[in-house]
Design an enzyme around this catalytic site. Structure first.
Site, PDB file in Angstrom:
ATOM      1  N   ASP A  82      31.116  -9.942  18.670  1.00 17.34           N
ATOM      2  CA  ASP A  82      32.283 -10.329  19.466  1.00 17.34           C
ATOM      3  C   ASP A  82      32.622  -9.217  20.465  1.00 17.34           C
ATOM      4  OD1 ASP A  82      34.400 -11.985  20.201  1.00 17.34           O
ATOM      5  OD2 ASP A  82      35.773 -11.112  18.716  1.00 17.34           O
ATOM      6  N   GLY A 181      45.919 -12.111  19.672  1.00 15.51           N
ATOM      7  CA  GLY A 181      47.098 -11.749  18.879  1.00 15.51           C
ATOM      8  C   GLY A 181      47.964 -12.957  18.585  1.00 15.51           C
ATOM      9  N   HIS A 208      38.930 -18.011  23.396  1.00 14.81           N
ATOM     10  CA  HIS A 208      39.370 -16.827  22.643  1.00 14.81           C
ATOM     11  C   HIS A 208      40.871 -16.924  22.444  1.00 14.81           C
ATOM     12  CE1 HIS A 208      35.815 -13.934  22.902  1.00 14.81           C
ATOM     13  NE2 HIS A 208      35.380 -15.066  23.425  1.00 14.81           N
ATOM     14  N   GLY A 209      41.397 -16.171  21.476  1.00 11.22           N
ATOM     15  CA  GLY A 209      42.842 -16.171  21.256  1.00 11.22           C
ATOM     16  C   GLY A 209      43.310 -17.477  20.654  1.00 11.22           C
ATOM     17  N   GLY A 210      42.525 -18.015  19.698  1.00  9.08           N
ATOM     18  CA  GLY A 210      42.839 -19.316  19.097  1.00  9.08           C
ATOM     19  C   GLY A 210      43.975 -19.276  18.081  1.00  9.08           C
ATOM     20  N   ASN A 230      37.518 -18.920  18.741  1.00 10.34           N
ATOM     21  CA  ASN A 230      37.602 -17.661  18.005  1.00 10.34           C
ATOM     22  C   ASN A 230      38.921 -17.602  17.244  1.00 10.34           C
ATOM     23  OD1 ASN A 230      35.305 -17.114  19.435  1.00 10.34           O
ATOM     24  ND2 ASN A 230      35.963 -15.078  20.102  1.00 10.34           N
ATOM     25  N   VAL A 231      38.822 -17.301  15.955  1.00 10.81           N
ATOM     26  CA  VAL A 231      40.033 -17.140  15.151  1.00 10.81           C
ATOM     27  C   VAL A 231      39.928 -15.821  14.398  1.00 10.81           C
ATOM     28  CG1 VAL A 231      41.580 -18.179  13.467  1.00 10.81           C
ATOM     29  CG2 VAL A 231      40.073 -19.653  14.811  1.00 10.81           C
ATOM     30  N   ASP A 232      40.883 -14.962  14.640  1.00 16.63           N
ATOM     31  CA  ASP A 232      40.889 -13.668  13.952  1.00 16.63           C
ATOM     32  C   ASP A 232      42.264 -13.387  13.367  1.00 16.63           C
ATOM     33  OD1 ASP A 232      40.524 -11.083  13.067  1.00 16.63           O
ATOM     34  OD2 ASP A 232      40.450 -10.176  15.054  1.00 16.63           O
TER      35      ASP A 232
HETATM   36 ZN    ZN Z   1      38.233 -12.431  22.211  1.00 11.30          ZN
END
Ligand code: ZN
Length: 284
Positions: A82, A181, A208-210, A230-232
């Site tokens: 990533d 975030g 991104h930023g899901g 993307n999940v973080d």
């Molecule tokens: Zn990202």
């Protein structure tokens, strides 16, 4: 674990009208949580290794852990780099056994982003590895960004066409109003721009930023061409909140296996929830 290239996994998703979850791993338990969720939902997943965990644990230990846990798993997986920050890092990931790498040159001027991404693409494709590029800037929710600046960060359609043609990438991360975030308010996604980009670029598009984007907005984005989400943050939050709950109830619980074992279960449920939302269950 069945390893699959990013291209195969995401081409199928865009054609099938569903999204693949790219879930960030941070330690042994978070890898196990993602693998277990993918297996239970029979979903293809990407396990993402990001820059923070590369600095704290390292790329190689993370990959070896995924491979080790994967031996006892039926999940279909692509190990993904990533926000890769250099050609050298992409090559290192490829040598270590990743199936897909992102090169993020979105902070560079377009010409440099194109030149760098093409170099990564050529090297990766020579050995059958897939590449994600990024165009447009995806900020952090903590960044203090004005409305005008936000507009300027959104991916430009003509630049996207040129970027895809000249780099040969397999998937494209675009900026349509999401951020990294947890959002304070509700993020406003630029569906008009997403539809425009999707109508001229047949590649799988990446969001991104899901974390914290409302379910309805995620469903709509997938219907318009987003094939990887993307999940973080939401996963780390599930893991951390469960750990905090245990320590609040029993500050003397020093068995990390008990605390992180419970945190792992909580994160697994969150991953499963995302897989169901993305429609990738049963597609593994
Ligand atoms: Zn990202």
């Amino acid at each position: 674990m069945k390893l699959q290239t990013g291209k195969k996994m995401l081409d199928r998703a865009r054609a099938g009208g569903y999204g693949v979850g790219a879930f960030s791993a941070h330690n042994a338990e978070t890898i196990q949580a993602i693998l277990a969720a993918a297996e239970e939902e029979q979903a293809p997943v990407m396990i993402q290794i990001g820059q923070r965990v590369i600095r704290s644990i390292g790329m190689e230990p993370m990959v070896r852990m995924i491979e080790s846990f994967g031996r006892k798993s039926e999940a279909t997986v692509a190990i993904h780099l990533d926000h890769g920050n250099s050609f050298e890092q992409a090559i290192e990931a490829i040598q270590l056994g990743f199936q897909t790498v992102m090169y993020d040159g979105s902070h560079h001027p377009l010409e440099i982003n194109i030149a760098n991404t093409r170099k990564v693409s050529e090297a990766a494709h020579a050995v059958g590895i897939s590449v994600e590029g990024e165009l447009g800037r995806i900020g952090g929710v903590e960044d203090d960004i004005s409305v005008d600046e936000k507009d300027a960060m959104v991916t430009d359609v003509n630049e996207a066409i040129r970027y895809v043609e000249e780099t040969g990438i397999d998937s494209l991360a675009i900026s349509i109003g999401t951020a990294h975030g947890l959002y304070k308010g509700e993020p406003k996604l630029r569906f008009d721009r997403l539809a425009e980009i999707a109508s001229v670029i047949p590649l799988p598009l990446v969001l991104h930023g899901g974390s914290g984007v409302p379910d309805e907005a995620i469903r709509k984005a997938i219907s318009l061409g987003i094939a990887k989400i993307n999940v973080d943050t939401e996963l780390r939050q599930a893991f951390a909140l469960k750990s905090q709950e245990i320590w609040r109830n029993d500050p003397d619980e020093y068995h990390l296996a008990i605390v992180f074992g419970a945190a792992k279960e909580a994160m697994k449920e969150k991953v499963k929830e995302k897989i169901r939302l993305f429609g990738s269950g049963g597609r593994g």
